[in-house]
Design an enzyme around this catalytic site. Structure first.
Site, PDB file in Angstrom:
ATOM      1  N   GLU B  67     -72.138  94.591 -41.150  1.00  0.00           N
ATOM      2  CA  GLU B  67     -73.059  93.785 -41.901  1.00  0.00           C
ATOM      3  C   GLU B  67     -73.792  92.976 -40.871  1.00  0.00           C
ATOM      4  OE1 GLU B  67     -69.904  94.363 -42.846  1.00  0.00           O
ATOM      5  OE2 GLU B  67     -70.079  95.721 -44.622  1.00  0.00           O
ATOM      6  N   HIS B 136     -65.843  91.829 -55.105  1.00  0.00           N
ATOM      7  CA  HIS B 136     -66.931  92.904 -55.256  1.00  0.00           C
ATOM      8  C   HIS B 136     -67.390  92.828 -56.441  1.00  0.00           C
ATOM      9  CE1 HIS B 136     -64.101  94.810 -52.527  1.00  0.00           C
ATOM     10  NE2 HIS B 136     -65.046  95.915 -52.249  1.00  0.00           N
TER      11      HIS B 136
END
Ligand SMILES: Cc1ncc(C[n+]2csc(CCOP(=O)(O)OP(=O)(O)O)c2C)c(N)n1
Ligand SMILES: [Mg+2]
Lengths: 323, 334
Positions: B67, B136
């Site tokens: 990322e 999440h």
């Protein structure tokens, strides 16, 4: 190109190294006299790296720089009056007083910015390389960083992306033996930081970073490779920082003897010796004087410039909102 | 003269995002996509779908799980003249990339004195309701809205998912687009054309005189549902959706609260330091203050990580019934 045999190249290399040296000495002095604000990181002793590396680049190429970025900026062709103006908090500075030493850049010369974050420029360099690759261009990106950056996650992510996509990036590590006080010996299990290249399947070489010719040769090879679409390389240039890490450094982590030994390896003195057959003493003196005069003039011009203004700050945050 | 409505048909929110990406790539060679599993796989939530077949692997670029590197590469590509659109698989993983988002993308234009800009978009799905638990399911919009130099949008309808994304891609600044996982399969009318929804315009979703409900993301549809139930009881609610959190268009909110005298601010994110605190401040710092008939009320997620068990997960964030109760309380008590 043989920088010691070609008179123009020899002069340019010498002038660049002297300009960096004189610029930083002047900055050091202004700071010591309380005439300059903030903090800064000087690259005195490391001038051969930006001088040798940037000579391998041409117009349109990009660089990413670091907190120790004056040398990269100068070697890439920035105007030192606009650099000095930035450090002196003037409206005419490259960043209009908003960036200072740690963000100094002349974007017009392809400099995508110095960076206050260790390894921050590494993934950015991969991205600039990606832009070139997507456009089908042949520009190259040189990413400068220190030894300390090589242990940051951002470094690994950036180098890996450049490697898997064969991006035209040359990663240039200025191994000056320390990340602040942390020595390379303590921070790495490998002997040569260039060994890290193997992990990403790209070439890695270690060269004498106090010899502009050695840096130039290695970076030129890597630049040719990158321009030909054959992907990135890692060049480790071994050098030494003479001054403290920044303004607060008491040098407690190294010895006076060690610093002295490296001062004996002054890249400028060594290069002047190496060009003795190519440039006359007068030529060499002229390079030195030009650098001195240019820095004096830069200080004069910068001092006369208007101070950076706070009234436009709110409009400076977003592109497209400036009056 | 009669206004001609652009051709509309029903698309899901995910399809609307995909259509925006496709139209942006068709119109501008500089636009390209970067993200994990966005190519052949079609994206973890199926958003990019078949785009790789239409635009090729170069422009719909699968990345390693990296990322920080991906966002950094987008910053560099944007600086070098491209218009990258990054997908971060779950907004939670922006934590990995925070240096490039906050210290680089947001500040480069400013730090370089305006000499460069970073026209990039970062799309990421946020929110709870999928049983994916604490790492999440977060709603992290306040992190980004706090940073000068970033723009932040939270589309709540399919049409806005398309229109705001197109505007974000046009924008010369880094824009964080927080999509909501529960909305991806929701359908709504979406213009066929590449119609932009300007950044920084609050939408009035429903008008009523008794209470102003301000909501973001998936809370907008819950607020509208709540407003329907309240109407059956004779309580008329306005529902406002800021859509862009930074820059916030506060004027319609101030106007509405001036008229109703009551404000209920609803967010999925935990309350402390949340975005609705900013909206509350905007109201009480404005001329609406003198028109308030009740204290400004917030209805937020609990100050806990999102839990796994479905009944716990539901309890952690506002539900339609909670909005109805709180609004009713405001109107009947004050
Ligand atoms: C992410 C990050 N961590 C720590 C720092 C503080 N810091 C600034 S420079 C520096 C040392 C960097 O060492 P190196 O990369 O070798 O570069 P050098 O200073 O030797 O040129 C440190 C620790 C920082 N700026 N950014
Ligand atoms: Mg170092």
């Amino acid at each position: 190109m043989d920088l010691t045999k070609d008179a123009d190249a020899a002069r340019e290399t010498l002038r660049t190294m002297w300009t960096i040296r004189r610029f930083e000495e002047a900055v050091d002095d202004l700071f010591a006299r309380g005439l300059m604000h903030g903090t800064m990181h000087l690259s005195i002793g490391q001038e051969a790296v930006p001088a040798g590396a940037c000579l391998a680049l041409r117009e349109g190429d990009y660089i990413t720089s670091t907190h120790r970025g004056h040398g990269h900026c100068i070697a890439r062709g920035a105007r030192i009056d606009a650099m000095m103006a930035e450090l002196l908090a003037k409206e005419t500075g490259y960043c209009r007083g908003r960036g200072g030493s740690m963000h100094i850049a002349d974007v017009a010369t392809g400099n995508l910015g110095a960076n206050g974050i260790v390894a921050g420029g590494v993934p950015i360099a991969a991205g600039a390389g990606l832009a070139v690759s997507l456009r089908g261009g042949d520009e190259v990106v040189v990413s400068f960083f220190g030894d300390g950056a090589v242990n940051e996650g951002a470094w690994h992510e950036g180098v890996n992306l450049a490697a898997i996509w064969d991006l035209p990036v040359v990663f240039v590590c200025e191994n000056n033996h320390y990340g602040m006080s942390m020595s390379v010996g303590k921070a790495f299990k490998v002997d040569r930081l260039a060994e890290r290249a193997a992990a990403y399947g790209i070439p890695g070489v270690t060269v004498d970073g106090n010899d502009p010719q050695a840096v130039h040769d290695a970076v030129s090879d890597a630049v040719h490779r990158a321009r030909a679409g054959r992907g990135p390389s890692l060049v480790e240039a071994v050098t030494y920082r003479w001054k403290g890490h920044s303004k607060s450094d008491k040098n407690l982590y190294r010895t006076r003897e060690e610093i002295e030994a490296w001062r004996e390896q002054d890249p400028i003195v060594r290069f002047e010796r190496a060009v003795a057959a190519t440039l006359s003493d007068a030529d060499v003196a002229a390079c030195r004087d030009e650098a001195r005069d240019a820095v004096r003039e830069a200080i004069r011009v910068a001092n006369a410039a208007p101070d950076a203004r706070a009234d436009s700050l709110a409009d400076a945050v977003y592109a497209g909102s400036e009056a | 003269m009669t206004a001609v409505l652009p051709q509309q048909r029903t698309l899901t929110y995910a399809e609307a995002v995909r259509e925006a990406l496709a139209q942006a790539m068709e119109a501008d060679e500089r636009v390209f996509l970067l993200g994990e599993d966005i190519g052949t796989y079609g994206g973890a939530f199926g958003v990019t779908g078949d785009l790789v077949h239409r635009f090729g692997e170069r422009r719909v670029r699968d990345t390693p799980i990296s990322e920080l590197g991906i966002v950094g590469a987008a910053v560099g590509a944007a600086l070098a003249g491209m218009r990258p659109v990054v997908e971060i698989q779950f907004s939670d993983f922006t934590a990995q990339a925070m240096d490039q988002i906050v210290n680089q993308a947001a500040k480069i234009h400013f730090m370089l004195g305006g000499a460069a800009s970073v026209p990039m978009v970062l799309r990421a799905p946020g929110g709870s309701g999928t049983g994916a638990a604490a790492q999440h399911s977060q709603s992290l919009e306040a992190w980004f809205a706090h940073v000068p130099g970033l723009k932040v949008v939270m589309p709540s309808t399919a049409a806005d998912a398309k229109g705001l994304l197109l505007a974000a891609i046009d924008d010369p600044n880094p824009v964080i687009v927080l999509e909501h996982k529960l909305l991806y399969k929701q359908s709504g009318p979406v213009p066929e054309e590449a119609t932009r929804v300007r950044l920084g315009e609050t939408a009035v979703r429903r008008s009523g005189g008794d209470v102003t409900i301000v909501a973001t993301g998936v809370m907008v549809s819950r607020a509208l549902e709540a407003a329907g139930q309240l109407a059956a009881e004779g309580i008329e609610a306005s529902v406002l959706d800021p859509r862009t959190l930074r820059p916030l268009d506060a004027a319609p909110i101030v106007d509405s609260v001036t008229a109703t005298g009551r404000a209920l601010l609803v967010q999925e994110a935990p309350q402390t330091g949340g975005f609705m605190a900013e909206v509350a401040a905007a109201i009480v710092e404005s001329s609406a203050f003198g028109h308030l008939r009740a204290p400004v009320a917030r209805l937020c997620g609990l100050d806990v990580p999102i839990p796994y068990a479905p009944q716990l997960e539901r309890a952690a964030v506002p539900q339609t019934g909670d909005i109805v109760r709180r609004a009713r309380e405001l109107v009947t008590t004050w």
